[in-house]
Design an enzyme around this catalytic site. Structure first.
Site, short mmCIF file in Angstrom:
data_model
loop_
_atom_site.label_atom_id
_atom_site.label_comp_id
_atom_site.label_asym_id
_atom_site.label_seq_id
_atom_site.Cartn_x
_atom_site.Cartn_y
_atom_site.Cartn_z
N ASP A 29 22.53 -43.62 20.97
CA ASP A 29 21.89 -43.85 22.25
C ASP A 29 22.43 -45.16 22.83
OD1 ASP A 29 20.63 -45.85 20.78
OD2 ASP A 29 18.60 -45.17 21.22
N CYS A 70 20.98 -45.61 16.45
CA CYS A 70 20.04 -46.08 17.47
C CYS A 70 19.73 -47.54 17.13
CB CYS A 70 18.78 -45.22 17.54
SG CYS A 70 17.65 -45.38 16.15
N GLY A 84 17.72 -47.18 13.61
CA GLY A 84 18.22 -46.21 12.66
C GLY A 84 17.15 -45.26 12.14
N ILE A 85 15.91 -45.52 12.49
CA ILE A 85 14.80 -44.70 11.99
C ILE A 85 14.64 -43.42 12.80
CG2 ILE A 85 12.30 -44.64 11.60
CD1 ILE A 85 12.56 -47.75 11.17
N GLY A 86 14.61 -43.55 14.11
CA GLY A 86 14.42 -42.37 14.98
C GLY A 86 15.51 -41.34 14.80
#
Length: 110
Positions: A8, A63, A66-68
């Protein structure tokens, strides 16, 4: 090796840095293509689909945290996705035999 990569707006700079650091592998860039606001889930799913269809051997999604992307990359394909904090020579081989590595722009090592 064919590697699908997507990010993103928050991970765009890191995505471009990774691609420019490696001219050996074939990159399949699914976006984003600038730093304008974008939805991480869209790019994570595109990368996952490239891996699922065997158009890519591995995938990298980025992102800010890094979690999403680690969640979004697993949903459409039910493949394992692991979160990574640094990258080096073997960064394209995620932990535990996964198929996608997820990177956080804000959490990466300098």
């Amino acid at each position: 090796m064919r590697i699908a990569i997507g990010a993103d707006h928050g991970g765009y700079a890191l995505k471009e840095k990774i691609k420019s650091a490696d001219s050996v592998n074939q990159w399949i860039d699914v976006g984003s293509f600038n730093q304008e606001s974008s939805n991480y889930a869209e790019f994570a799913q595109l990368v996952a689909q490239k891996v699922q269809s065997h158009e890519a051997d591995f995938g990298i999604v980025i992102c800010r945290s890094g979690i999403g992307v680690s969640i979004a990359a697993q949903v459409p394909t039910r493949r394992h996705s692991s979160s990574c904090r640094t990258w080096g020579r073997w960064w394209a081989r995620p932990a535990r035999g996964g198929h996608a590595g997820n990177y956080g722009q804000r959490l990466r090592a300098s």
